[in-house]
Write a protein that holds these residues in place. Structure first.
Motif, PDB file in Angstrom:
ATOM      1  N   ALA A   1     -49.894   1.023 -23.903  1.00 33.67           N
ATOM      2  CA  ALA A   1     -48.365   0.940 -23.770  1.00 33.67           C
ATOM      3  C   ALA A   1     -48.130   1.984 -23.920  1.00 33.67           C
ATOM      4  CB  ALA A   1     -47.975  -0.325 -23.137  1.00 33.67           C
ATOM      5  N   THR A   2     -46.964   2.085 -22.332  1.00 33.67           N
ATOM      6  CA  THR A   2     -46.029   3.573 -23.268  1.00 33.67           C
ATOM      7  C   THR A   2     -45.299   2.811 -24.352  1.00 33.67           C
ATOM      8  OG1 THR A   2     -44.465   2.559 -21.483  1.00 33.67           O
ATOM      9  CG2 THR A   2     -45.424   4.127 -20.254  1.00 33.67           C
ATOM     10  N   SER A   3     -44.733   3.763 -24.728  1.00 34.78           N
ATOM     11  CA  SER A   3     -43.093   2.851 -25.866  1.00 34.78           C
ATOM     12  C   SER A   3     -42.731   2.037 -25.045  1.00 34.78           C
ATOM     13  CB  SER A   3     -42.246   4.240 -26.293  1.00 34.78           C
ATOM     14  OG  SER A   3     -43.126   4.977 -27.701  1.00 34.78           O
ATOM     15  N   GLU A   4     -41.937   3.018 -23.930  1.00 35.58           N
ATOM     16  CA  GLU A   4     -41.159   1.593 -23.090  1.00 35.58           C
ATOM     17  C   GLU A   4     -41.562   0.110 -22.818  1.00 35.58           C
ATOM     18  OE1 GLU A   4     -38.897   2.579 -18.290  1.00 35.58           O
ATOM     19  OE2 GLU A   4     -38.611   3.781 -20.425  1.00 35.58           O
ATOM     20  N   GLU A   5     -42.798   0.562 -22.390  1.00 36.37           N
ATOM     21  CA  GLU A   5     -43.233  -0.631 -22.214  1.00 36.37           C
ATOM     22  C   GLU A   5     -43.123  -1.555 -23.207  1.00 36.37           C
ATOM     23  OE1 GLU A   5     -46.238  -0.009 -18.450  1.00 36.37           O
ATOM     24  OE2 GLU A   5     -46.945   0.818 -20.796  1.00 36.37           O
ATOM     25  N   LEU A   6     -43.597  -0.811 -24.443  1.00 38.66           N
ATOM     26  CA  LEU A   6     -43.532  -2.051 -25.523  1.00 38.66           C
ATOM     27  C   LEU A   6     -41.881  -2.401 -26.612  1.00 38.66           C
ATOM     28  CD1 LEU A   6     -46.012   0.529 -27.499  1.00 38.66           C
ATOM     29  CD2 LEU A   6     -46.937  -2.114 -26.439  1.00 38.66           C
ATOM     30  N   ILE A   7     -41.094  -1.295 -26.077  1.00 40.96           N
ATOM     31  CA  ILE A   7     -40.004  -1.855 -26.496  1.00 40.96           C
ATOM     32  C   ILE A   7     -39.374  -3.397 -25.581  1.00 40.96           C
ATOM     33  CG2 ILE A   7     -37.229  -1.046 -26.602  1.00 40.96           C
ATOM     34  CD1 ILE A   7     -38.594   1.789 -27.129  1.00 40.96           C
ATOM     35  N   ASP A   8     -40.021  -3.085 -24.456  1.00 38.50           N
ATOM     36  CA  ASP A   8     -39.465  -4.294 -23.110  1.00 38.50           C
ATOM     37  C   ASP A   8     -39.873  -5.259 -23.362  1.00 38.50           C
ATOM     38  OD1 ASP A   8     -38.286  -4.828 -20.906  1.00 38.50           O
ATOM     39  OD2 ASP A   8     -40.532  -5.133 -20.098  1.00 38.50           O
ATOM     40  N   GLN A   9     -41.252  -5.395 -23.655  1.00 43.65           N
ATOM     41  CA  GLN A   9     -42.262  -6.134 -24.030  1.00 43.65           C
ATOM     42  C   GLN A   9     -41.448  -7.085 -25.375  1.00 43.65           C
ATOM     43  OE1 GLN A   9     -44.628  -6.732 -27.029  1.00 43.65           O
ATOM     44  NE2 GLN A   9     -44.187  -8.954 -25.718  1.00 43.65           N
ATOM     45  N   VAL A  10     -41.206  -6.208 -26.200  1.00 43.19           N
ATOM     46  CA  VAL A  10     -40.899  -6.463 -27.860  1.00 43.19           C
ATOM     47  C   VAL A  10     -39.630  -7.270 -27.717  1.00 43.19           C
ATOM     48  CG1 VAL A  10     -39.782  -6.076 -30.323  1.00 43.19           C
ATOM     49  CG2 VAL A  10     -42.202  -5.253 -29.226  1.00 43.19           C
ATOM     50  N   SER A  11     -38.718  -6.842 -26.826  1.00 47.02           N
ATOM     51  CA  SER A  11     -37.362  -7.690 -26.623  1.00 47.02           C
ATOM     52  C   SER A  11     -37.640  -8.865 -26.097  1.00 47.02           C
ATOM     53  CB  SER A  11     -36.730  -6.512 -25.848  1.00 47.02           C
ATOM     54  OG  SER A  11     -36.492  -7.226 -24.487  1.00 47.02           O
ATOM     55  N   LYS A  12     -38.933  -9.508 -25.740  1.00 47.01           N
ATOM     56  CA  LYS A  12     -38.547 -11.144 -24.716  1.00 47.01           C
ATOM     57  C   LYS A  12     -39.400 -12.096 -25.823  1.00 47.01           C
ATOM     58  CE  LYS A  12     -39.710  -9.206 -20.394  1.00 47.01           C
ATOM     59  NZ  LYS A  12     -39.620  -7.852 -20.257  1.00 47.01           N
ATOM     60  N   CYS A  13     -39.698 -11.219 -27.363  1.00 49.28           N
ATOM     61  CA  CYS A  13     -40.166 -12.114 -28.569  1.00 49.28           C
ATOM     62  C   CYS A  13     -38.864 -13.300 -28.552  1.00 49.28           C
ATOM     63  CB  CYS A  13     -40.638 -11.034 -29.398  1.00 49.28           C
ATOM     64  SG  CYS A  13     -41.714 -12.275 -31.114  1.00 49.28           S
ATOM     65  N   PRO A  14     -39.259 -14.680 -28.200  1.00 49.99           N
ATOM     66  CA  PRO A  14     -38.148 -15.724 -28.800  1.00 49.99           C
ATOM     67  C   PRO A  14     -38.074 -15.879 -29.728  1.00 49.99           C
ATOM     68  CG  PRO A  14     -40.949 -16.327 -28.156  1.00 49.99           C
ATOM     69  CD  PRO A  14     -41.005 -15.125 -27.851  1.00 49.99           C
ATOM     70  N   SER A  15     -39.070 -15.260 -30.915  1.00 51.30           N
ATOM     71  CA  SER A  15     -39.235 -16.455 -31.985  1.00 51.30           C
ATOM     72  C   SER A  15     -38.572 -14.686 -33.450  1.00 51.30           C
ATOM     73  CB  SER A  15     -40.343 -16.286 -33.140  1.00 51.30           C
ATOM     74  OG  SER A  15     -40.771 -15.296 -33.320  1.00 51.30           O
ATOM     75  N   GLY A  16     -38.013 -13.481 -32.479  1.00 48.50           N
ATOM     76  CA  GLY A  16     -38.179 -12.102 -33.787  1.00 48.50           C
ATOM     77  C   GLY A  16     -39.580 -11.937 -34.519  1.00 48.50           C
ATOM     78  N   ALA A  17     -40.140 -12.255 -34.107  1.00 53.00           N
ATOM     79  CA  ALA A  17     -41.455 -11.794 -35.041  1.00 53.00           C
ATOM     80  C   ALA A  17     -41.657 -10.474 -35.033  1.00 53.00           C
ATOM     81  CB  ALA A  17     -42.459 -12.608 -35.145  1.00 53.00           C
ATOM     82  N   LEU A  18     -41.602 -10.303 -33.771  1.00 56.97           N
ATOM     83  CA  LEU A  18     -41.732  -8.790 -33.250  1.00 56.97           C
ATOM     84  C   LEU A  18     -40.903  -7.585 -33.110  1.00 56.97           C
ATOM     85  CD1 LEU A  18     -44.592  -9.196 -30.467  1.00 56.97           C
ATOM     86  CD2 LEU A  18     -45.366  -8.248 -32.579  1.00 56.97           C
ATOM     87  N   SER A  19     -41.042  -6.684 -33.919  1.00 56.25           N
ATOM     88  CA  SER A  19     -39.526  -5.854 -33.962  1.00 56.25           C
ATOM     89  C   SER A  19     -39.465  -4.443 -33.530  1.00 56.25           C
ATOM     90  CB  SER A  19     -38.669  -6.153 -34.626  1.00 56.25           C
ATOM     91  OG  SER A  19     -39.294  -5.666 -35.716  1.00 56.25           O
ATOM     92  N   ILE A  20     -38.984  -3.266 -33.266  1.00 57.24           N
ATOM     93  CA  ILE A  20     -39.501  -1.805 -32.984  1.00 57.24           C
ATOM     94  C   ILE A  20     -38.777  -0.514 -34.400  1.00 57.24           C
ATOM     95  CG2 ILE A  20     -39.109   0.315 -31.797  1.00 57.24           C
ATOM     96  CD1 ILE A  20     -40.925  -2.041 -30.077  1.00 57.24           C
ATOM     97  N   LYS A  21     -39.625  -0.412 -34.749  1.00 57.11           N
ATOM     98  CA  LYS A  21     -38.992   0.728 -35.870  1.00 57.11           C
ATOM     99  C   LYS A  21     -39.279   1.869 -34.724  1.00 57.11           C
ATOM    100  CE  LYS A  21     -41.412   1.682 -39.684  1.00 57.11           C
ATOM    101  NZ  LYS A  21     -41.881   1.771 -40.673  1.00 57.11           N
ATOM    102  N   ASN A  22     -37.999   3.078 -34.537  1.00 60.93           N
ATOM    103  CA  ASN A  22     -38.631   4.689 -34.755  1.00 60.93           C
ATOM    104  C   ASN A  22     -39.277   5.128 -35.329  1.00 60.93           C
ATOM    105  OD1 ASN A  22     -37.972   4.455 -31.433  1.00 60.93           O
ATOM    106  ND2 ASN A  22     -35.299   4.549 -32.232  1.00 60.93           N
ATOM    107  N   ASN A  23     -40.078   6.463 -35.190  1.00 66.52           N
ATOM    108  CA  ASN A  23     -40.743   7.045 -35.841  1.00 66.52           C
ATOM    109  C   ASN A  23     -40.041   8.253 -36.427  1.00 66.52           C
ATOM    110  OD1 ASN A  23     -42.931   4.924 -36.424  1.00 66.52           O
ATOM    111  ND2 ASN A  23     -44.119   6.207 -35.433  1.00 66.52           N
ATOM    112  N   ASN A  24     -38.799   8.806 -35.796  1.00 67.18           N
ATOM    113  CA  ASN A  24     -38.679  10.146 -36.362  1.00 67.18           C
ATOM    114  C   ASN A  24     -36.956   9.605 -36.834  1.00 67.18           C
ATOM    115  OD1 ASN A  24     -36.939   8.819 -34.353  1.00 67.18           O
ATOM    116  ND2 ASN A  24     -37.638  10.252 -32.801  1.00 67.18           N
TER     117      ASN A  24
END
Length: 70
Positions: A47-70
């Motif tokens: 998936a695109t990074s944008e799709e991943l960021i959008d999906q992770v933001s919907k995680c109800p438990s907060g088990a998923l999060s995003i870290k930028n690699n730069n």
């Protein structure tokens, strides 16, 4: 708390298994990325990074999060 990392090169999905409530929103939203029966179960290159960021933001438990690699 244990954290697993899954990177697509430009960003990394962080998953905290102990926080996960298995709501299934990740699998329903991006079934091409999340494969609970496979290892690794998260394939962020499907998936695109944008799709991943959008999906992770919907995680109800907060088990998923995003870290930028730069």
């Amino acid at each position: 708390m244990k954290t697993k990392e899954y990177s697509n090169g430009e960003m990394t999905i962080l998953w905290k298994p102990e926080k996960c409530i298995h709501s299934g929103i990740c699998v329903k939203t991006l079934p091409e990325v999340y494969h609970p029966k496979e290892r690794p179960w998260i394939k962020p290159n499907n998936a695109t990074s944008e799709e991943l960021i959008d999906q992770v933001s919907k995680c109800p438990s907060g088990a998923l999060s995003i870290k930028n690699n730069n």
